[in-house]
Design a protein around this motif. Structure first.
Motif, mmCIF file in Angstrom:
data_model
loop_
_atom_site.group_PDB
_atom_site.id
_atom_site.type_symbol
_atom_site.label_atom_id
_atom_site.label_comp_id
_atom_site.label_asym_id
_atom_site.label_seq_id
_atom_site.Cartn_x
_atom_site.Cartn_y
_atom_site.Cartn_z
ATOM 1 N N TYR A 1 0.592 -1.140 0.030
ATOM 2 C CA TYR A 1 0.118 0.407 0.023
ATOM 3 C C TYR A 1 1.061 1.447 0.237
ATOM 4 C CZ TYR A 1 -2.604 3.841 2.055
ATOM 5 O OH TYR A 1 -2.573 5.652 1.320
ATOM 6 N N ILE B 1 -4.276 -5.435 -1.402
ATOM 7 C CA ILE B 1 -6.244 -5.347 -1.588
ATOM 8 C C ILE B 1 -6.020 -7.021 -1.639
ATOM 9 C CG2 ILE B 1 -7.832 -5.982 -2.057
ATOM 10 C CD1 ILE B 1 -7.249 -3.244 -3.377
ATOM 11 N N PRO C 1 -7.910 -7.798 2.126
ATOM 12 C CA PRO C 1 -8.818 -7.521 2.239
ATOM 13 C C PRO C 1 -9.334 -6.297 3.109
ATOM 14 C CG PRO C 1 -8.899 -9.993 0.845
ATOM 15 C CD PRO C 1 -8.035 -9.593 2.322
ATOM 16 N N ASN D 1 -8.064 -4.134 4.555
ATOM 17 C CA ASN D 1 -6.733 -3.194 4.685
ATOM 18 C C ASN D 1 -7.175 -2.140 5.325
ATOM 19 O OD1 ASN D 1 -5.214 -0.824 3.847
ATOM 20 N ND2 ASN D 1 -3.098 -2.535 4.049
ATOM 21 N N LEU E 1 -8.170 0.430 2.843
ATOM 22 C CA LEU E 1 -8.687 0.036 0.924
ATOM 23 C C LEU E 1 -10.052 0.641 0.701
ATOM 24 C CD1 LEU E 1 -9.578 -2.945 -0.330
ATOM 25 C CD2 LEU E 1 -12.132 -2.531 1.329
ATOM 26 N N THR F 1 -9.443 1.266 -3.510
ATOM 27 C CA THR F 1 -9.884 1.114 -4.181
ATOM 28 C C THR F 1 -10.669 2.010 -5.013
ATOM 29 O OG1 THR F 1 -12.026 1.306 -2.698
ATOM 30 C CG2 THR F 1 -10.776 -0.856 -3.362
#
Length: 263
Positions: free
Chosen positions: A220, A243, A247, A249, A252, A256
């Motif tokens: 990340y 991710i 999933p 995190n 996120l 996304t």
């Protein structure tokens, strides 16, 4: 058999029982020894250590407190109780014992470092920095003190100071992945994203080389740094990996959104 021989018998048997995981038997022997020698600090501290291992922390602390009352001038006893208090999460009590020990023996750098680690844990970073700096002054080769002081500087967003500590560690061949990771965070705080990417590359490579999986956050933060220098594809690749690894995190939503905007 003399009283002294009997005492040695119980002490040795208690230690042997502990080593063989017969904790109740060891406890029985330490207690018997204390009855025979009620002012023996070693018997109390050994029983206290055992009680902690048996998750009987209140009884362990009672032993430490009693023996400290017998020998209030012992800095080592305060350190032992501090470790016990830290183990059960009583950070205020642990700090008080470290402080008392340092009043009695103010020249032991590792004790300042240990108290500083607690200050870091409770996010009292300025106190932590003071302790780590004193530890370094007393023991200039205490590399862990530099590491933890760097953590405290990061906590206070003093990125240049953190960078200096982490860079010094790397220069001294203290090249573990955690140092590169935290130096990368320092670079991100200073908006030096290319240097952050270089350090995060080192983190990921070191982990793979040693048979470990890098964390989702490693990808990340590298993706974030890449996005901030305009490396769109690199950021997308790292975000997808982050991710996949986690999933859930905490970042996120950021990832996304970026992926959605840059398909």
């Amino acid at each position: 058999m003399s009283n002294q021989d009997n005492d040695q018998f119980y002490r040795q048997r208690a230690d042997e029982r502990w080593r063989s995981s017969d904790f109740e038997g060891a406890l029985e022997d330490y207690t018997h020894l204390i009855k025979r020698r009620p002012n023996d600090p070693l018997a109390y501290t050994r029983r206290a250590e055992l009680l902690l291992k048996m998750m009987r922390s209140d009884e362990a602390l009672a032993d430490y407190t009693y023996v400290i009352e017998l020998y209030p001038g012992s800095s080592d006893l305060h350190i032992q109780r501090a470790l016990a208090l830290e183990m059960i999460g009583d950070y205020t009590g642990a700090i008080a014992d470290y402080t008392k020990a340092l009043e009695l023996d103010p020249e032991i750098g590792s004790w300042y470092e240990a108290r500083g680690i607690i200050y870091n844990t409770i996010e009292q970073y300025s106190y932590a920095i003071n302790d780590f700096t004193t530890a370094i002054e007393l023991e200039p080769d205490a590399l862990n003190a530099y590491f933890h002081r760097g953590e405290a500087y990061l906590g206070m967003k003093m990125y240049r100071e953190a960078l200096a500590d982490f860079s010094m560690l790397i220069a001294k061949q203290h090249r573990i992945f955690a140092v590169y990771r935290l130096r990368a965070f320092s670079y991100i705080g200073l908006d030096d994203y290319k240097s952050a990417i270089t350090d995060l590359n080192s983190v990921i490579n070191l982990l793979y080389q040693n048979g470990y999986q890098p964390t989702s956050d490693d990808f990340y933060y590298r993706g974030l740094a890449k996005s901030l220098i305009g490396d769109k594809q690199g950021a997308l690749d790292d975000y997808h990996t982050a991710i996949e690894l986690n999933p859930d995190n905490a970042h996120l939503d950021v990832m996304t959104q970026y992926i959605g905007e840059n398909k």
